[in-house]
Scaffold this motif. Sequence first.
Motif, PDB file in Angstrom:
ATOM      1  N   ASP A  83      59.382  -5.340-112.800  1.00  7.59           N
ATOM      2  CA  ASP A  83      58.128  -5.777-112.936  1.00  7.59           C
ATOM      3  C   ASP A  83      57.295  -5.493-111.704  1.00  7.59           C
ATOM      4  N   LEU A  84      56.343  -4.749-111.833  1.00  4.25           N
ATOM      5  CA  LEU A  84      55.465  -3.934-110.448  1.00  4.25           C
ATOM      6  C   LEU A  84      55.175  -5.026-109.602  1.00  4.25           C
ATOM      7  N   PRO A  85      54.516  -6.243-110.198  1.00  7.94           N
ATOM      8  CA  PRO A  85      54.082  -7.090-109.066  1.00  7.94           C
ATOM      9  C   PRO A  85      55.006  -7.855-108.093  1.00  7.94           C
ATOM     10  N   VAL A  86      56.060  -8.236-108.879  1.00  4.40           N
ATOM     11  CA  VAL A  86      57.350  -8.802-108.279  1.00  4.40           C
ATOM     12  C   VAL A  86      57.933  -7.746-107.380  1.00  4.40           C
ATOM     13  N   ALA A  87      58.283  -6.709-107.662  1.00  9.17           N
ATOM     14  CA  ALA A  87      58.848  -5.376-106.916  1.00  9.17           C
ATOM     15  C   ALA A  87      58.013  -5.449-105.938  1.00  9.17           C
ATOM     16  N   ASN A  88      56.669  -5.301-105.914  1.00 12.40           N
ATOM     17  CA  ASN A  88      55.748  -4.888-104.789  1.00 12.40           C
ATOM     18  C   ASN A  88      55.929  -6.174-103.659  1.00 12.40           C
ATOM     19  N   ALA A  89      55.786  -7.430-104.362  1.00 16.96           N
ATOM     20  CA  ALA A  89      55.992  -8.496-103.316  1.00 16.96           C
ATOM     21  C   ALA A  89      57.141  -8.543-102.520  1.00 16.96           C
TER      22      ALA A  89
END
Length: 263
Positions: free
Chosen positions: A182-188
């Motif tokens: 999941d991009l937003p989670v990985a980014n966080a």
Amino acid sequence: MSTLHAAFLIAAGLLAGIVGTAGGITSLVSYPALLAVGLAPFAANATNLVALNACWPGSALGSRAELSGWGAWLGRWLPLTAAGGGAGAALLLLTPPGAFASVVPFLIVAAALALIAEPWLSALRDARLRRSQREPGAGHGREHHGPLLAAGLALLAVYGGYFGAGSGVMTLALLLVLVERDLPVANAVKNMINGSVTLPAGVLLAFLGPVHWPAAIALGAGALVGSTIGPTVTRALPRVLARWLVAALGLGLAVWLWVKPSV
């Protein structure tokens, strides 16, 4: 430093914080901005690493939802990345300027291409996990590929403490492929890793490096606000669009560093 230069750096920090914590590359904006106000490359690099510590609390505040449940994972890996960041800053102080310059653009290009290919790479990873009869979704994949993840995080942390331009996109690519799809989670999670790298590097450079403090304060003030906004931007962007935007920024930075490689 003039008032105009200070205002310019605050604005650059704001944009850098948004771009960086939204998944892009903070130093794509902040490092050239410091060069633009007259800092030499080495002083600009040291000042940049100190100033970008302001992104850590901002991104943590803006990503509270995405970071829920990740405390144990971060507690396991952040000491490694913090040590790497400190080692990278020590290398910066002890080695000739520009020691990594020739290889950095190629590393960033590789990371950008990995981001583009991430869906295929992750699908291949999941297929291999199923064949080995593991639980592909257990812990969101956080416990798989431990040695590879450790080596990747350590190397990127050393580079992040040394220079850091492009380390965010490389870390994001690593996390998307090995840890969290999941991009937003990985980014966080990437933002927390980046913060753990820049903190010891910033402390070391604050005492021993050629930091331009008025520039660092102005840039950091903007970055604090921008990094708080950045995670919201990530949530709002379609996943495919966000991935391609970050990859495009990475390729742009690689070209810029290839043309002007001095650190």
